[in-house]
Structures are given as C-alpha cells and as structure tokens.
Design a protein around this motif. Sequence first.
Motif, PDB file in Angstrom:
ATOM      1  N   PRO A  97      13.512  -3.551   1.507  1.00 53.43           N
ATOM      2  CA  PRO A  97      12.667  -3.285   2.392  1.00 53.43           C
ATOM      3  C   PRO A  97      11.488  -3.845   3.756  1.00 53.43           C
ATOM      4  N   THR A  98      10.745  -3.621   4.736  1.00 56.13           N
ATOM      5  CA  THR A  98      10.091  -3.849   5.687  1.00 56.13           C
ATOM      6  C   THR A  98       8.430  -3.438   5.724  1.00 56.13           C
ATOM      7  N   VAL A  99       7.499  -4.381   5.377  1.00 50.48           N
ATOM      8  CA  VAL A  99       6.206  -3.988   5.493  1.00 50.48           C
ATOM      9  C   VAL A  99       6.036  -3.536   6.967  1.00 50.48           C
ATOM     10  N   ASP A 100       5.651  -2.297   7.778  1.00 50.95           N
ATOM     11  CA  ASP A 100       5.009  -2.776   9.291  1.00 50.95           C
ATOM     12  C   ASP A 100       3.693  -2.985   9.254  1.00 50.95           C
ATOM     13  N   ILE A 101       2.864  -4.598   9.371  1.00 51.72           N
ATOM     14  CA  ILE A 101       2.068  -5.429   9.329  1.00 51.72           C
ATOM     15  C   ILE A 101       1.588  -5.173  10.197  1.00 51.72           C
ATOM     16  N   ARG A 102       1.577  -4.349  11.409  1.00 50.37           N
ATOM     17  CA  ARG A 102       0.487  -4.134  12.496  1.00 50.37           C
ATOM     18  C   ARG A 102      -0.384  -3.040  11.988  1.00 50.37           C
ATOM     19  N   ALA A 103       0.831  -2.079  11.466  1.00 56.84           N
ATOM     20  CA  ALA A 103       0.121  -0.861  10.552  1.00 56.84           C
ATOM     21  C   ALA A 103      -0.220  -1.418   9.378  1.00 56.84           C
ATOM     22  N   PHE A 104      -0.320  -1.561   8.506  1.00 55.81           N
ATOM     23  CA  PHE A 104      -0.963  -1.940   7.726  1.00 55.81           C
ATOM     24  C   PHE A 104      -2.494  -2.634   8.111  1.00 55.81           C
ATOM     25  N   PHE A 105      -2.343  -3.844   8.743  1.00 54.70           N
ATOM     26  CA  PHE A 105      -4.128  -3.758   9.210  1.00 54.70           C
ATOM     27  C   PHE A 105      -4.832  -2.589  10.312  1.00 54.70           C
ATOM     28  N   LYS A 106      -3.816  -1.688  11.038  1.00 53.73           N
ATOM     29  CA  LYS A 106      -4.840  -0.575  11.564  1.00 53.73           C
ATOM     30  C   LYS A 106      -4.901   0.281  10.529  1.00 53.73           C
ATOM     31  N   GLY A 107      -4.720   0.422   9.821  1.00 54.05           N
ATOM     32  CA  GLY A 107      -4.456   1.363   8.544  1.00 54.05           C
ATOM     33  C   GLY A 107      -5.533   0.707   7.667  1.00 54.05           C
ATOM     34  N   LEU A 108      -5.916  -0.521   7.664  1.00 51.83           N
ATOM     35  CA  LEU A 108      -6.997  -0.998   6.829  1.00 51.83           C
ATOM     36  C   LEU A 108      -8.181  -0.562   7.847  1.00 51.83           C
ATOM     37  N   PHE A 109      -8.438  -0.753   8.322  1.00 54.34           N
ATOM     38  CA  PHE A 109      -9.790   0.210   9.167  1.00 54.34           C
ATOM     39  C   PHE A 109      -9.978   1.301   9.786  1.00 54.34           C
ATOM     40  N   SER A 110      -9.425   1.509   9.313  1.00 60.21           N
ATOM     41  CA  SER A 110      -9.099   3.538   9.124  1.00 60.21           C
ATOM     42  C   SER A 110      -9.604   4.673   7.910  1.00 60.21           C
ATOM     43  N   ASN A 112      -8.036   6.693   6.654  1.00 59.50           N
ATOM     44  CA  ASN A 112      -6.974   6.031   5.900  1.00 59.50           C
ATOM     45  C   ASN A 112      -6.811   5.604   4.557  1.00 59.50           C
ATOM     46  N   VAL A 113      -7.265   4.750   4.739  1.00 60.57           N
ATOM     47  CA  VAL A 113      -7.457   2.958   3.677  1.00 60.57           C
ATOM     48  C   VAL A 113      -6.866   3.438   2.276  1.00 60.57           C
ATOM     49  N   ILE A 114      -7.160   4.316   2.094  1.00 62.37           N
ATOM     50  CA  ILE A 114      -7.452   4.145  -0.164  1.00 62.37           C
ATOM     51  C   ILE A 114      -5.731   4.602   0.335  1.00 62.37           C
ATOM     52  N   ASN A 115      -6.000   6.387   1.448  1.00 57.40           N
ATOM     53  CA  ASN A 115      -4.693   7.017   0.567  1.00 57.40           C
ATOM     54  C   ASN A 115      -3.143   6.138   1.233  1.00 57.40           C
ATOM     55  N   MET A 116      -3.592   4.965   2.397  1.00 56.58           N
ATOM     56  CA  MET A 116      -2.898   4.251   2.243  1.00 56.58           C
ATOM     57  C   MET A 116      -2.075   2.921   1.456  1.00 56.58           C
ATOM     58  N   PHE A 117      -3.027   2.426   0.612  1.00 52.55           N
ATOM     59  CA  PHE A 117      -3.000   1.571  -0.641  1.00 52.55           C
ATOM     60  C   PHE A 117      -2.588   2.704  -1.903  1.00 52.55           C
ATOM     61  N   ALA A 118      -2.834   3.938  -1.513  1.00 46.75           N
ATOM     62  CA  ALA A 118      -1.988   5.074  -2.895  1.00 46.75           C
ATOM     63  C   ALA A 118      -0.277   5.274  -2.267  1.00 46.75           C
ATOM     64  N   THR A 119      -0.268   5.308  -0.934  1.00 44.31           N
ATOM     65  CA  THR A 119       1.082   6.055  -0.880  1.00 44.31           C
ATOM     66  C   THR A 119       2.042   4.636   0.189  1.00 44.31           C
ATOM     67  N   ALA A 120       1.609   3.966  -0.068  1.00 46.83           N
ATOM     68  CA  ALA A 120       2.250   3.107   0.980  1.00 46.83           C
ATOM     69  C   ALA A 120       2.790   3.795   2.716  1.00 46.83           C
ATOM     70  N   GLU A 121       1.919   5.369   2.844  1.00 44.69           N
ATOM     71  CA  GLU A 121       2.703   5.696   4.506  1.00 44.69           C
ATOM     72  C   GLU A 121       2.504   5.347   5.452  1.00 44.69           C
ATOM     73  N   GLY A 122       3.803   4.726   6.390  1.00 47.28           N
ATOM     74  CA  GLY A 122       4.403   4.921   7.214  1.00 47.28           C
ATOM     75  C   GLY A 122       3.654   3.347   7.370  1.00 47.28           C
ATOM     76  N   LEU A 123       3.783   2.811   6.253  1.00 51.84           N
ATOM     77  CA  LEU A 123       4.303   1.851   5.994  1.00 51.84           C
ATOM     78  C   LEU A 123       5.305   0.975   6.121  1.00 51.84           C
ATOM     79  N   LEU A 124       6.099   1.489   5.323  1.00 55.59           N
ATOM     80  CA  LEU A 124       7.522   1.413   4.520  1.00 55.59           C
ATOM     81  C   LEU A 124       8.593   1.825   5.253  1.00 55.59           C
ATOM     82  N   THR A 125       9.439   0.910   5.073  1.00 60.79           N
ATOM     83  CA  THR A 125      10.758   1.603   5.815  1.00 60.79           C
ATOM     84  C   THR A 125      12.018   0.663   4.708  1.00 60.79           C
ATOM     85  N   GLN A 126      13.038   0.920   4.779  1.00 61.48           N
ATOM     86  CA  GLN A 126      14.194   0.096   3.943  1.00 61.48           C
ATOM     87  C   GLN A 126      16.032   0.023   5.031  1.00 61.48           C
ATOM     88  N   GLN A 127      16.181  -0.613   4.837  1.00 60.40           N
ATOM     89  CA  GLN A 127      17.821  -0.835   5.513  1.00 60.40           C
ATOM     90  C   GLN A 127      18.803  -0.049   4.137  1.00 60.40           C
TER      91      GLN A 127
END
Length: 344
Positions: A97-110, A112-127
Amino acid sequence: MEKVVVVTGANSGIGLALCERLLSSDSQVRLCLACRNMERAEAARAALLTSHSSARVDLLHLDVGSVPSVLGAAEEVKTRYSRIDFLYLNAGIMPNPTVDIRAFFKGLFSRNVINMFATAEGLLTQQDQLNSDGLQEVFATNLFGHFLLIRELEPLLCQPGHTSRLVWTSSSNARRSAFSIEDIQHRRGKEPYSSSKYASDMLSLALNTHKNKQGLFSSVICPGLVMTNLTYGILPSFFWTLIMPIMWLIRIFTNTFTLTPYAGAEALHWMFLQKPESLDPRAKYHSLTSGLGTNYTEPRIMDLDDEMTEVFFSKLLELERAVRRNLSEKTADSEHYQQYINRT
Ligand SMILES: NC(=O)C1=CN([C@@H]2O[C@H](COP(=O)(O)OP(=O)(O)OC[C@H]3O[C@@H](n4cnc5c(N)ncnc54)[C@H](OP(=O)(O)O)[C@@H]3O)[C@@H](O)[C@H]2O)C=CC1
Ligand SMILES: CC(C)CCC[C@@H](C)[C@H]1CC[C@H]2C3=C(CC[C@]12C)[C@@]1(C)CCC(=O)[C@@H](C)[C@@H]1CC3
C-alpha cells in the motif's frame, strides 16, 4: 445442537477476535480455523484453548488465493462436516500500500475530513501482481477464492430445511468508482483492494438473489479501522507508534475508529446472533465504537446497481468455468507427461 462455524483468515486480527468472541458467547460452537499458515493456525488454536479449554477448535489448511488449495480444502470440509452453519469470509490482503500524503493533508483541512478517516477515499493505492493461477492476487484472495469455496461447499450450505449463513468482511473503503465491470480483477487500476471489497458487496447481494430459496443467506460487514497486521503494513511501525495517541483521540470524534480487533469483530459477532430474515441484503453492517467506548452495529445502505450485480455474478461463473477448465487441462498435461516419463 452443535453449530459449525468456519472462519477464513482466523489466525490473527479480526478473524481471531471473532473466534474468541464466538467461544465466549456460545458453548455449542464448533470452530474451524481456515488458514494458509499452519504454524500460525496452531498458535491461534492454542490461544483460544487457553481461555476455552473444552472448546472444539479444528484447523483447516486453506490458501484462499490458490485455486488448487481451495478445491482441496473444500473436499476436506465435505469429509469432516455434514453441514455448515456459518461461513465467515474474512481472509484479506492489501499488498504494497501507498498513502498519498498530499491528499491526506489536503483532506485534513477540508469538509471531507471525517469521510476521509472513515473510508480512506483518495488516500490509498496498492500494487497488485498475478498469482500462480494467472489471476490478480487481491481479487483472487479477497473475492474469487471465497467465491469458489462457496461454490464447492454448496452441498453443505444449501440443505433442505436448514439455514446457512455467509458473512463477508468487507470495508467502507469499497467504492463503486474503483470497480469496473470490464475489468473485474482490476488488472489496470491502482485500487485493487477497494475494487475487491466492492465486488464482495455485489456478490453478497447476488448470492441472496440466487440462493435464499435454498436456505443460504449472505451479509456484509465493515469492521471499521482496526489496528491489525493489515493496517500496520500501511505505514512504518515507528510512524504508527508516533500517531497512535492521535488515533485514540480521533476515536472520540468518529465512531468508525474501532481500533481493537475485539471492537472490529462487533458486527461479525452481532451477525451470529441475528435471524437472517431480519437483515437487509442491500445493507452493510458496520462495527462502530462511541466516544465513550461502547461497541455497536449499524446498517448503512450500499451503493449497488442490480443490473451490474447480475452481470458481475455471470462473469464470476464464467471465470469459474475457465479456471476449472485450465486446471483439468494442466492435470491432463501432467498425466500425459507422467505417462511419457513412465514409457521412457
Ligand atoms: N484492519 C482494518 O482496518 C480493516 C480490515 N478489513 C478486512 O478485515 C479482514 C481481516 O483483516 P485484518 O484482521 O485486519 O488483518 P490481518 O492481516 O490480521 O488478518 C488477515 C487474515 O487473512 C489471512 N489471509 C491472508 N491471505 C490469505 C490467504 N491467501 N489464504 C488464507 N488466509 C489468508 C491472514 O493470514 P496470514 O497470517 O497467513 O497472513 C490473516 O489471518 C480482511 O478481509 C480485511 O480486508 C476491512 C476493513 C478494515
Ligand atoms: C500522517 C499520516 C500520513 C496519516 C495517515 C493516516 C492513514 C494511514 C489512515 C487514515 C484513514 C485510514 C484508513 C485505513 C488505513 C489507514 C488510513 C488510510 C483503511 C483503508 C484500512 C483498511 C480498510 O478497509 C478501511 C476501512 C480503512 C479506512 C481508514
């Protein structure tokens, strides 16, 4: 009467916590821990027997990501048990797994923050990669191996006058936009985990449509965010240690941070206590923890499309036929090879 409960991926995390909870709540449970690593399975069995010395705990070797292993394990189950009351489809992986740190900090101040913590939407990719059966590993492990297991165990799961239950450990990370009906294995995308979990939501609905009349009922749950081997694999361990106090703080504000495997297994255990007729086939049942630490289960309607669900189900049946054909050709090839070796 004895209740036969099979749990895949039972040697750690949420699966193991579920086993512990089932043994604590019902002395009639006969557990079957279906695991790929027998050493870890033995350790899990020993741990369960420490707290429940008279419990019946069987082990089954099952690598749910390998077609021959699933077929072999299903044969073994059919010789051991005459029926299955509950089959928990819990084993799962999220490789590289890879966490998109930029998307995380962007989401943190949006907003959508609760949804981001609940679903990780837009944060995680895998190989992802291909497995030895030529299937995408995440799809094969999280979904297809379980599908094949169900198909093989139908004689035990669909019995006249008896109800059997399937319970999928899905995720709030399951997203329709991560899944493509043209690419059910997610060969081309970067979110195989999300796609496989959305696929399990659809499959559960399709199984209800096709199998309820035969006494088989399927449900999906989300355990919330739980600290297990799977989540520890997402960030370096020192990082988790650093942010752990913050995680417990966030738990006060969002009920999806269940954090402990015990709390994460809440909805899985709750399912065991429910009558199947009282459940909504279109709902995902979430393990939740209140700010004060109370665990509870709540249904949320899933984003499912009936037509796509049916097409997906037919595609799975088609893939099953192809996989079986491929396997018997391989077996025939190796028989020819053996005959040739014997002649020379
Ligand atoms: N933790 C979380 O926050 C969330 C987890 N989930 C889901 O919960 C389920 C359980 O995961 P969790 O407890 O968190 O993580 P763990 O890694 O602790 O447990 C996963 C289990 O699945 C087993 N497993 C993996 N691959 C296979 C395989 N090919 N054959 C058989 N068993 C296999 C693992 O065995 P081994 O020890 O050999 O690796 C392990 O026992 C997964 O389906 C996961 O997607 C869903 C939402 C959130
Ligand atoms: C400062 C850091 C970059 C903080 C990163 C936090 C993230 C690692 C987590 C935030 C939301 C989490 C989450 C999951 C994993 C860890 C996070 C992305 C899951 C995807 C784990 C597996 C699941 O199935 C989901 C239900 C989880 C959703 C939330």
